[in-house]
Design a protein around this motif. Structure first.
Motif, mmCIF file in Angstrom:
data_model
loop_
_atom_site.group_PDB
_atom_site.id
_atom_site.type_symbol
_atom_site.label_atom_id
_atom_site.label_comp_id
_atom_site.label_asym_id
_atom_site.label_seq_id
_atom_site.Cartn_x
_atom_site.Cartn_y
_atom_site.Cartn_z
ATOM 1 N N ARG A 56 -4.591 -29.605 18.741
ATOM 2 C CA ARG A 56 -4.672 -30.965 19.291
ATOM 3 C C ARG A 56 -6.142 -31.386 19.389
ATOM 4 N NH1 ARG A 56 -0.732 -33.171 21.832
ATOM 5 N NH2 ARG A 56 0.066 -31.334 22.894
ATOM 6 N N ALA A 66 -8.790 -36.300 14.664
ATOM 7 C CA ALA A 66 -7.666 -36.701 13.802
ATOM 8 C C ALA A 66 -7.768 -38.186 13.432
ATOM 9 C CB ALA A 66 -6.349 -36.427 14.517
ATOM 10 N N ARG A 67 -8.201 -38.977 14.377
ATOM 11 C CA ARG A 67 -8.272 -40.437 14.159
ATOM 12 C C ARG A 67 -9.316 -40.797 13.099
ATOM 13 N NH1 ARG A 67 -9.260 -42.985 19.680
ATOM 14 N NH2 ARG A 67 -7.565 -41.631 20.286
ATOM 15 N N HIS A 91 -10.660 -38.573 10.741
ATOM 16 C CA HIS A 91 -10.739 -37.645 9.598
ATOM 17 C C HIS A 91 -10.525 -38.329 8.250
ATOM 18 C CE1 HIS A 91 -8.151 -34.940 6.904
ATOM 19 N NE2 HIS A 91 -9.410 -34.653 6.654
ATOM 20 N N ILE A 148 -11.191 -29.651 7.556
ATOM 21 C CA ILE A 148 -9.983 -30.258 8.121
ATOM 22 C C ILE A 148 -9.006 -30.392 6.951
ATOM 23 C CG2 ILE A 148 -9.010 -32.211 9.388
ATOM 24 C CD1 ILE A 148 -11.923 -32.894 10.259
ATOM 25 N N ASP A 192 -5.752 -31.108 7.079
ATOM 26 C CA ASP A 192 -4.831 -32.230 7.232
ATOM 27 C C ASP A 192 -4.995 -32.786 8.642
ATOM 28 O OD1 ASP A 192 -2.946 -34.022 6.392
ATOM 29 O OD2 ASP A 192 -1.418 -32.516 5.929
ATOM 30 N N SER A 193 -4.491 -34.007 8.833
ATOM 31 C CA SER A 193 -4.546 -34.568 10.189
ATOM 32 C C SER A 193 -3.352 -35.489 10.386
ATOM 33 C CB SER A 193 -5.840 -35.352 10.388
ATOM 34 O OG SER A 193 -5.891 -36.428 9.486
ATOM 35 N N ASP A 194 -2.987 -35.663 11.633
ATOM 36 C CA ASP A 194 -1.924 -36.596 11.981
ATOM 37 C C ASP A 194 -2.444 -37.442 13.141
ATOM 38 O OD1 ASP A 194 0.281 -37.904 13.028
ATOM 39 O OD2 ASP A 194 1.662 -36.287 12.469
ATOM 40 N N PRO A 195 -3.005 -38.623 12.820
ATOM 41 C CA PRO A 195 -3.607 -39.441 13.872
ATOM 42 C C PRO A 195 -2.585 -39.840 14.936
ATOM 43 C CG PRO A 195 -4.149 -40.299 11.696
ATOM 44 C CD PRO A 195 -3.135 -39.227 11.491
ATOM 45 N N THR A 202 -3.344 -34.575 15.953
ATOM 46 C CA THR A 202 -3.543 -33.165 15.572
ATOM 47 C C THR A 202 -4.317 -33.026 14.265
ATOM 48 O OG1 THR A 202 -1.456 -33.102 14.354
ATOM 49 C CG2 THR A 202 -1.393 -32.447 16.680
ATOM 50 N N ILE A 203 -4.975 -31.886 14.148
ATOM 51 C CA ILE A 203 -5.587 -31.527 12.860
ATOM 52 C C ILE A 203 -5.079 -30.137 12.457
ATOM 53 C CG2 ILE A 203 -7.680 -32.891 13.175
ATOM 54 C CD1 ILE A 203 -9.140 -30.190 13.802
#
Ligand SMILES: Cc1cc2nc3c(=O)[nH]c(=O)nc-3n(C[C@H](O)[C@H](O)[C@H](O)COP(=O)(O)OP(=O)(O)OC[C@H]3O[C@@H](n4cnc5c(N)ncnc54)[C@H](O)[C@@H]3O)c2cc1C
Ligand code: FES
Length: 290
Positions: A20, A25-26, A28, A49, A51-54, A58-59
């Motif tokens: 987290r 993440a926002r 990346h 990084i 992958d990320s999920d804004p 999470t990264i």
């Protein structure tokens, strides 16, 4: 503090973590990395990084265990917290629709090339992916890369999976049959990035590599990540990490990365040698998780 939300062993000594880190993440973009510390006695290490999920904040990071800090990281489990995750750092990879691009990942470099491959595909490129590993068990992210690639090749040094040989053999085969390629992205061991760059240079084929010098601050101040590019000094953390492979002084990079080898070995040996239950300065987690 940055919570580990999941942990997955991808291959021997290669571990994936979802962490987290909402601000990272926002912001990346493909090509960025973070510098993290596992605990307050730990050193700072750079990791891509992946992958990320804004939305989820999470990264994803994937680390190969090679020394003390990556060993310490590999011992962390779901629910643990990393002390710092600073980023995103480094320049994002310029992403456009170039035409046909070849993304090459060697070993854990496959994890590092994945976000770039994904972004290049999303921008409309025809994506050819070549993944190289010493042996079948060390191939990672095969399904993820197969899914986004127009052509996908695995090479193994021992021939236990895919094509027997090196990634440069697979690149040569592809170039022979296809002709036109607008760019090559190669990430992996320095020796592999050098081999790909040496192969493509006489062909005039634009080649980008992501350099992995020793880093400390990651903000251009300490000079640890100094590299020579076309005879000029650059700092990989702020000027890179991606550079034109045909201009990189790979010999110097290999020499500089070996500078602290003896100390790194001692550090890992001491870490491994701590008696179970001993409250060591690197964190007592390993005893609990052994
Ligand atoms: C921008 C960037 C992104 C990176 N992304 C990833 C990633 O996504 N996944 C991953 O597993 N690794 C990645 N690395 C490499 C990772 O940072 C190192 O493996 C880590 O710092 C080693 O720390 P350690 O304490 O475990 O090992 P150390 O004790 O520092 O080193 C152990 C051995 O590994 C060699 N070594 C040390 N530093 C590096 C290095 N930077 N690269 C290669 N070999 C090294 C040493 O020569 C030594 O023999 C990246 C490096 C950079 C600069
Ligand atoms: S890591 Fe310090 S200048 Fe790049």
């Amino acid at each position: 503090m940055f919570e580990i939300l999941s942990k997955e062993i991808l291959a021997q000594s290669i571990t994936k973590f979802v962490v987290r880190a909402p601000y990272v993440a926002r912001k990346h973009k493909a090509g960025n990395f973070v510098i993290l510390r596992v605990n307050d006695h730990g050193e700072r290490i750079p990791l891509t990084i992946v992958d990320s999920d804004p939305g989820e904040g999470t990264i994803t990071i994937i680390a190969q265990t090679i020394g003390k800090t990556t060993k310490l990281l590999s011992l962390q489990v779901k629910g643990d917290f990393l002390l710092d995750v600073a980023g995103p750092l480094g320049n994002p990879t310029p992403i456009h629709d170039y035409g046909t691009v070849v993304c090459i990942g060697g070993g854990v470099g496959t994890a590092e090339v994945y976000p770039i491959a994904k972004a290049l595909k999303a921008a409309g490129n025809k994506l050819v992916t070549i993944v190289g590993a010493r042996t079948k068990d060390l191939v990672i992210l095969e399904n993820e890369l197969r899914e986004i690639s127009d052509e996908f090749v695995v090479t193994t040094d021992d021939g236990s999976y895919g094509m027997k040989g090196l990634v440069t053999n697979a690149l040569g085969n592809f170039l022979k049959k296809s002709g036109s390629v607008q760019g090559v992205y190669a990430i992996g061991p320095i020796i592999m990035m050098k081999a790909v760059s040496d192969f493509t240079k006489p062909l005039g084929l634009k080649t980008f590599v992501s350099l992995n010098p020793i880093m400390m601050d990651g903000t251009g101040m300490c000079g640890a990540c100094r590299v020579s590019i076309g005879g000029e000094t650059k700092f990989a953390c702020v000027d890179g990490p991606e550079f034109d492979g045909h201009l990189v002084d790979f010999e110097e990079l290999m020499t500089r990365n070996r500078s602290y080898m003896d100390l790194e070995k001692v550090s890992l040996e001491r870490f491994n040698g701590e008696p179970a239950g001993h409250e060591c300065r690197t964190g007592a987690k390993e005893a609990a998780n052994a």
